[in-house]
Design a protein around this motif. Structure first.
Motif, mmCIF file in Angstrom:
data_model
loop_
_atom_site.group_PDB
_atom_site.id
_atom_site.type_symbol
_atom_site.label_atom_id
_atom_site.label_comp_id
_atom_site.label_asym_id
_atom_site.label_seq_id
_atom_site.Cartn_x
_atom_site.Cartn_y
_atom_site.Cartn_z
ATOM 1 N N LEU A 1 0.807 -1.217 0.000
ATOM 2 C CA LEU A 1 0.000 0.000 0.000
ATOM 3 C C LEU A 1 0.843 1.270 0.000
ATOM 4 N N ASN A 2 2.070 1.194 0.496
ATOM 5 C CA ASN A 2 2.950 2.366 0.490
ATOM 6 C C ASN A 2 3.857 2.423 -0.732
ATOM 7 N N SER A 3 3.710 1.483 -1.637
ATOM 8 C CA SER A 3 4.540 1.459 -2.841
ATOM 9 C C SER A 3 4.070 2.520 -3.829
ATOM 10 N N GLY A 4 4.945 2.859 -4.777
ATOM 11 C CA GLY A 4 4.579 3.797 -5.828
ATOM 12 C C GLY A 4 3.420 3.274 -6.652
ATOM 13 N N TYR A 5 3.374 1.966 -6.807
ATOM 14 C CA TYR A 5 2.281 1.323 -7.544
ATOM 15 C C TYR A 5 0.928 1.665 -6.925
ATOM 16 N N ALA A 6 0.793 1.451 -5.601
ATOM 17 C CA ALA A 6 -0.481 1.724 -4.938
ATOM 18 C C ALA A 6 -0.747 3.222 -4.841
ATOM 19 N N SER A 7 0.318 3.998 -4.600
ATOM 20 C CA SER A 7 0.144 5.460 -4.497
ATOM 21 C C SER A 7 -0.443 6.040 -5.772
ATOM 22 N N ALA A 8 -0.014 5.509 -6.927
ATOM 23 C CA ALA A 8 -0.532 5.996 -8.207
ATOM 24 C C ALA A 8 -2.028 5.721 -8.320
#
Length: 318
Positions: free
Chosen positions: A219-226
């Protein structure tokens, strides 16, 4: 002119010396501790400062121009290194999780099919439950940062409020996610907050299929942030809702594989975070020593014509 600004116009001397001298004064102390701290013109006029002759002012200003510029360059280098470390950290996390931006949706399923529950904290007039003491701690958005929960500014809600809002009670191992402001920031609830409540946060209860730490990394990854940014609404502050959280695609892999990924990430990311903290500490030292050098120079604690000022960065390498 802005009413929050005050102009000091030197009648004599080197303006640079005045700037350096004024930077050594703690205006916060002059302003006091009221709800709206304020420094007035009379307080500035009554300040007592060291005032050498104009030739000495120029020497001090020339010295400080050179030395502070050198320190500022060192600070800038550390900030650039920290920015690069942040990018590297994001890539390491996404790569280890298998969430590179070029990846297709194969193997990903909506979070709602993996988590035991996804709910929300107290949303409707939470302030009516606030008590000064003797209540139940309640997390808010400002307490939650990526991978971290701050307990320094917790509010408390009454026993009645806690009883009426059972669905937002927290268990150790739950994931709390910010809805408004830094939308998407996620952290695992630690054991010491087991049984606490929460306000305007998304609560993800991982269940048996998800490792809490693994889900926190995802959830804190760039993937989820996007994806959070894509589905956030609000023109002033980003706002993320429960429905959108339930739809975030999450890798569907065995729990044992999740645990191994967490172990690897703790090692790889831990090393990067340690280096980042060291750089941050060095930057703080440089900032403190820069100010100490200015103070020492303008108050005549050493002769700038014979000093180099380079000892100010002892122990800090370029």
């Amino acid at each position: 002119m802005d009413n929050n600004l005050m102009a000091v116009v030197p009648q004599v001397g080197d303006p640079r010396f005045w700037v350096y001298t004024l930077s050594t004064i703690d205006l916060g102390e002059l302003a006091g501790s009221g709800p709206l701290p304020f420094v007035n013109e009379a307080q500035i006029r009554d300040l007592r400062v060291s005032f050498p002759d104009e030739r000495e002012q120029r020497r001090i200003a020339d010295f400080l121009d050179t030395e502070t510029a050198r320190i500022d360059q060192l600070v800038l280098k550390r900030r650039k290194m920290r920015s690069l470390l942040t990018l590297k950290r994001e890539r390491v996390v996404e790569s280890t999780l298998g969430l590179e931006r070029t990846q297709t949706t194969d193997g990903l399923v909506p979070l709602k099919y993996l988590a035991a529950d996804v709910t929300v904290g107290i949303v409707i007039t939470p302030a009516k439950w606030y008590v000064e003491a003797g209540g139940t701690p309640a997390l808010r958005g400002l307490n939650v940062k990526p991978d971290f929960i701050s307990t320094g500014d917790l509010v408390q809600i009454s026993t009645e409020g806690h009883a009426e809002n059972r669905k937002s009670r927290l268990n150790a191992g739950d994931i709390v996610v910010v809805r408004t402001g830094q939308a998407g920031a996620a952290a695992v609830v630690p054991a010491e907050l087991d049984g606490a409540n929460c306000i305007d946060l998304i609560v993800v209860r991982p269940g048996k299929k998800l490792s809490p730490r693994y889900l926190q990394y995802v959830l804190n990854s760039g993937y989820a942030s996007a994806r959070v940014t894509e589905h956030s609404v609000g023109s002033i502050q980003a706002h993320f809702n429960v429905g959108a959280m339930k739809q975030i695609p999450i890798p569907s892999i065995p729990r044992t594989e999740q645990d191994e990924i967490v172990r690897l990430l703790d090692i790889r990311v831990g090393a990067l975070d340690l280096l980042n903290r060291k750089l941050d500490h060095q930057e703080q030292l440089l900032t403190e020593r820069r100010q100490a050098l200015i103070t020492a120079a303008v108050t005549g604690q050493f002769d700038v014509s014979t000093a180099s000022g380079r000892n100010v960065t002892d122990g800090v390498t370029a």
